[in-house]
Write an enzyme that holds these catalytic residues in place. Structure first.
Site, PDB file in Angstrom:
ATOM      1  N   ASP A   7       0.841  -1.194   0.000  1.00 35.56           N
ATOM      2  CA  ASP A   7       0.000   0.000   0.000  1.00 35.56           C
ATOM      3  C   ASP A   7       0.883   1.253   0.000  1.00 35.56           C
ATOM      4  O   ASP A   7       2.028   1.199   0.460  1.00 35.56           O
ATOM      5  CB  ASP A   7      -0.873  -0.059   1.261  1.00 35.56           C
ATOM      6  CG  ASP A   7      -1.708   1.172   1.466  1.00 35.56           C
ATOM      7  OD1 ASP A   7      -2.265   1.681   0.472  1.00 35.56           O
ATOM      8  OD2 ASP A   7      -1.818   1.623   2.622  1.00 35.56           O
ATOM      9  N   ASP A   9      -0.256   5.014   0.935  1.00 36.62           N
ATOM     10  CA  ASP A   9      -0.475   6.005   1.992  1.00 36.62           C
ATOM     11  C   ASP A   9      -0.357   5.395   3.382  1.00 36.62           C
ATOM     12  O   ASP A   9      -0.973   4.379   3.678  1.00 36.62           O
ATOM     13  CB  ASP A   9      -1.857   6.659   1.827  1.00 36.62           C
ATOM     14  CG  ASP A   9      -1.931   7.419   0.517  1.00 36.62           C
ATOM     15  OD1 ASP A   9      -0.951   8.093   0.183  1.00 36.62           O
ATOM     16  OD2 ASP A   9      -2.964   7.309  -0.166  1.00 36.62           O
TER      17      ASP A   9
HETATM   18 MG   LIG Z   1      -2.840   3.183   3.426  1.00 36.07          MG
END
Ligand SMILES: [Mg+2]
Length: 174
Positions: A7, A9
């Site tokens: 991922d 962020d």
């Molecule tokens: Mg995230």
């Protein structure tokens, strides 16, 4: 080779530092990471949920986020032993696509851009592992979920937890 999906962020990119800083400047507050333990800023300040959302509609928001410490070195090392994919949920803020793509190219030039996945629900990701701070995504993922610590997820106990990139390194490479 086993495949790891990562991922962006709050895992590769320090999303929260900029978010709190913008908020504190605009509203003359002094919210800290500790104030966010177990919750998101929009839960702490629900009356400002729309203004907070608008920060992220700005197409430039994601372009200048700081890289999480050691993320570059560890992901580079991982990419020698695993197939690395970047899986970012971008559908809530479609205006973020270009900034996220450019950010990845600037900070992770060694990654193959054919391995960038801009998705919604990550249940579609076919990988052996997913490193994510978002429990919602890990619940849907069918491989092994690795929870990357973020203020909002500190109370979650269901997943293998990593607190920083050195711990990711130990988990996958030691
Ligand atoms: Mg995230």
């Amino acid at each position: 080779m086993k495949r790891i999906a990562i991922d962006m962020d709050e895992v590769m990119a320090d999303f929260t530092k900029k978010f709190i800083s913008l908020y504190n400047t605009d509203y003359q507050e002094a919210i800290t990471l500790e104030d966010l333990h177990g919750k998101k800023l929009r839960e702490l300040r629900p009356e400002r949920a729309e203004a907070l959302r608008n920060y992220l509609v700005d197409p430039g928001y994601f372009r200048d986020l700081e890289v999480m410490p050691d993320a570059q070195a560890v992901i580079k090392e991982l990419s020698g032993k695993y197939e690395v994919y970047i899986a970012t949920a971008a559908m809530h803020f479609p205006s973020s696509f270009t900034a996220k793509y450019e950010w990845l190219q600037e900070h992770f030039p060694f990654l193959d851009d054919q391995h960038f996945v801009f998705c919604g629900d990550k249940s579609v990701i076919k990988a052996d592992y997913l490193i994510d701070d978002n429990v919602y995504q890990l619940e849907r993922f069918t491989g092994e979920g690795i929870l990357y610590t973020a203020p909002h997820n500190v109370h979650t106990t269901e997943y293998t937890r990593v607190n920083n990139w050195q711990e990711v390194r130990s988990y996958f490479l030691d």
